[in-house]
Design a protein around this motif. Sequence first.
Motif, PDB file in Angstrom:
ATOM      1  N   GLU A  97      93.126   2.987  58.306  1.00 12.48           N
ATOM      2  CA  GLU A  97      93.365   3.961  57.250  1.00 12.48           C
ATOM      3  C   GLU A  97      94.571   4.860  57.534  1.00 12.48           C
ATOM      4  O   GLU A  97      94.921   5.684  56.697  1.00 12.48           O
ATOM      5  CB  GLU A  97      92.111   4.819  57.043  1.00 12.48           C
ATOM      6  CG  GLU A  97      90.931   4.015  56.548  1.00 12.48           C
ATOM      7  CD  GLU A  97      89.638   4.813  56.477  1.00 12.48           C
ATOM      8  OE1 GLU A  97      88.652   4.294  55.942  1.00 12.48           O
ATOM      9  OE2 GLU A  97      89.628   5.963  56.964  1.00 12.48           O
ATOM     10  N   ASN A 148      88.476   3.539  62.269  1.00 15.92           N
ATOM     11  CA  ASN A 148      89.184   3.764  61.004  1.00 15.92           C
ATOM     12  C   ASN A 148      90.699   3.755  61.168  1.00 15.92           C
ATOM     13  O   ASN A 148      91.419   4.352  60.370  1.00 15.92           O
ATOM     14  CB  ASN A 148      88.753   5.106  60.396  1.00 15.92           C
ATOM     15  CG  ASN A 148      87.288   5.124  60.022  1.00 15.92           C
ATOM     16  OD1 ASN A 148      86.741   4.114  59.621  1.00 15.92           O
ATOM     17  ND2 ASN A 148      86.644   6.272  60.170  1.00 15.92           N
ATOM     18  N   ARG A 189      87.332   2.747  50.337  1.00 17.00           N
ATOM     19  CA  ARG A 189      85.947   2.667  50.799  1.00 17.00           C
ATOM     20  C   ARG A 189      84.977   2.388  49.654  1.00 17.00           C
ATOM     21  O   ARG A 189      83.941   1.759  49.856  1.00 17.00           O
ATOM     22  CB  ARG A 189      85.554   3.970  51.500  1.00 17.00           C
ATOM     23  CG  ARG A 189      86.276   4.194  52.822  1.00 17.00           C
ATOM     24  CD  ARG A 189      85.802   5.463  53.494  1.00 17.00           C
ATOM     25  NE  ARG A 189      86.432   5.663  54.798  1.00 17.00           N
ATOM     26  CZ  ARG A 189      86.127   6.651  55.632  1.00 17.00           C
ATOM     27  NH1 ARG A 189      85.198   7.531  55.285  1.00 17.00           N
ATOM     28  NH2 ARG A 189      86.736   6.760  56.790  1.00 17.00           N
ATOM     29  N   LEU A 192      97.473   6.243  54.951  1.00 18.07           N
ATOM     30  CA  LEU A 192      96.960   6.359  53.588  1.00 18.07           C
ATOM     31  C   LEU A 192      96.633   7.812  53.250  1.00 18.07           C
ATOM     32  O   LEU A 192      96.322   8.609  54.125  1.00 18.07           O
ATOM     33  CB  LEU A 192      95.688   5.521  53.422  1.00 18.07           C
ATOM     34  CG  LEU A 192      95.800   4.013  53.658  1.00 18.07           C
ATOM     35  CD1 LEU A 192      94.435   3.364  53.505  1.00 18.07           C
ATOM     36  CD2 LEU A 192      96.793   3.383  52.695  1.00 18.07           C
ATOM     37  N   HIS A 245      87.289  11.358  57.312  1.00 14.01           N
ATOM     38  CA  HIS A 245      88.511  11.255  56.517  1.00 14.01           C
ATOM     39  C   HIS A 245      88.230  11.691  55.081  1.00 14.01           C
ATOM     40  O   HIS A 245      88.416  10.942  54.127  1.00 14.01           O
ATOM     41  CB  HIS A 245      89.064   9.827  56.555  1.00 14.01           C
ATOM     42  CG  HIS A 245      89.635   9.464  57.887  1.00 14.01           C
ATOM     43  ND1 HIS A 245      90.031   8.184  58.206  1.00 14.01           N
ATOM     44  CD2 HIS A 245      89.882  10.204  59.001  1.00 14.01           C
ATOM     45  CE1 HIS A 245      90.482   8.162  59.452  1.00 14.01           C
ATOM     46  NE2 HIS A 245      90.394   9.374  59.953  1.00 14.01           N
ATOM     47  N   SER A 300      94.152   8.537  62.970  1.00 10.31           N
ATOM     48  CA  SER A 300      92.738   8.433  62.634  1.00 10.31           C
ATOM     49  C   SER A 300      91.876   9.227  63.607  1.00 10.31           C
ATOM     50  O   SER A 300      92.154   9.295  64.812  1.00 10.31           O
ATOM     51  CB  SER A 300      92.301   6.966  62.639  1.00 10.31           C
ATOM     52  OG  SER A 300      90.911   6.850  62.443  1.00 10.31           O
ATOM     53  N   VAL A 304      92.051   6.479  50.740  1.00 13.05           N
ATOM     54  CA  VAL A 304      90.946   6.168  51.652  1.00 13.05           C
ATOM     55  C   VAL A 304      89.631   6.101  50.879  1.00 13.05           C
ATOM     56  O   VAL A 304      88.832   5.177  51.057  1.00 13.05           O
ATOM     57  CB  VAL A 304      90.855   7.223  52.775  1.00 13.05           C
ATOM     58  CG1 VAL A 304      89.557   7.055  53.559  1.00 13.05           C
ATOM     59  CG2 VAL A 304      92.044   7.101  53.711  1.00 13.05           C
TER      60      VAL A 304
END
Length: 598
Positions: free
Chosen positions: A420, A417, A432, A423, A400, A412, A428
């Motif tokens: 996420e 993930n 993270r 987003l 990502h 995803s 992202v």
Amino acid sequence: MPTLARRKSLSEQLHLLIELGRWIPVSALVGVMAGSASALLLVSLNYATDIREKHTWMILLLAPAGWVVGLLYQKFGSRIEAGNNLILEETHDPTSTIPVRMTPLVLIGTIVTHLFGGSAGREGTAIQMGASLADQLARPFRLAPHDRRILLMAGISAGFASVFGTPLAGAIFGLEVLAIGKLSYDAITPCILAAFVGDIVTHAWGVHHTIYKVSEVPRMSISGLIYSMIAGIAFGLVAMGFAKLTHLVSHTGRRFIANPTLRPVAGGLIVTTAVFAIGTSRTLKYLGLGIPTIVASFNSTVAPFDFAVKAIFTAVTLGTGFKGGEVTPLFYIGSTLGNSLSHILPLPPSLLAAMGFAGVFAGAANTPIASTLMAVELFGAEAGAYAGIACVISYLFSGHAGIYQAQRVGKSKHLTNIAEEGLSLASVATLRDTSQNYSLDEINDFGYMGGTDMKHLGVLRMYFSASEMRQADSWWKRIAPQTLGAYLLKQAKDHGIEQALLHRVIGGYLKGQDLVMDTGEIPPARLPQCLELVGDEEDLESFIKHNQDHLKNVRTVFLHGREAEMEAAIDREELEQALEIEQTDAFKASGNKRKEDR
């Protein structure tokens, strides 16, 4: 009954014909404008490159030229400085028309970058010109927000197709680049029309594109498939590294250099110093587009470190604020990396160069389908098959990450993930990187940090089917109907409602209807939806009064003041219970079992 069915079919085809007739002239205009702009860009860059190569001393002026570019954008383009990311954001959430001055500013900025020796591409400029010019048609054609979104996508497609001479790849790129793992098929016709018209117009101006030849393509075999996958892994990792390096340079520049006009100056000094310190005989090939080196990677052996040096020069150039694009440098990085892999993998160097050309781009832009089509258009179907395998694997291994921070995670790439999804890549990365965890104790019952005063807060919930349409008040709106959910969201924004959420549910039923479950990609027509508005009670009451004609078939629930607070408190309690359950050993064990079952 058969007669009624035929009438409905004819009515559907008539509506489709009218819709097509509505978009043909718009798409054609977008293609003409984008194609002409790309022709001007390509010719200008050819002149700029020729002048720089004849007068190497001009590279010494890269830092002052960067200051001019920074000053231009500070004075006239502060709103459009985000470039491609602004285009993607406006396509996701259409709000205001993109200023037409984006076209001349990005054109001038790109020409200056190439004239004085910056390492950059051209796709970003073409996309920005195509989209900004296309967006000017929204008002004269009176396009709704949804249609304006399609218009911007058509501008992206036309710009990409015309600057590279790949109309099929350009058409799909406009659909694919918005969200990882999802395609917006509602825009496919305008995108493909605009892409082909744009390509035709560019050629009509007498502008031609570089031809790359793959000299040898072995017959596809199991070993060829495996080698293509190995190459794809390398392409994906390098694509991810390039994207992260470019963003790192950008963030570092913003952190340590507060004045935006001085960031390009710093980047220019770094590039100029490196060029003359290492020696122009070795470094000139890394400046500008680098087309000669890309062509050489198909015909001969190139230095094994060329891809890494080009990546660094490009990251410094674009990360510090110079204008251009990332894609042509990605072609350079990919083709030279592929050529170098021919020392390890038993595939022809020209074929690996073609695979890297498309594969690194696929991983960095998260557009495997468009990249595969580009390979087919540029190198032929046989080489395109190898490139297609590399593109898909590269797309997976780039994770990502990507060159477009406003690109969203639609689906995803990995089960781990899934959280996420929805987003942007920028969000992202932030999610993270951050190590700060907020406690529920810091959030009040209304969902705000601290003790925000929301005494007059109200919550309005509206329940209706996904297929519910707004009441048409003109013949034109009957021809091109709008879903009630999209219309009410726009109305909420216009009424200044603080927050609006349109929930897509897994299943349910409305009063007097049967139970409906959403078990596929396309939601059933009678699937219930809930539009929730949170805001000042007066604004909500004004919203209801203004839209009462459209709410006749809608069940509404209005929570006033204390009721809203109690409802939020219940939601908060349920959230706390859910978090406690997630920490239990039984829940973790069931989660691991589900992953094993998948």
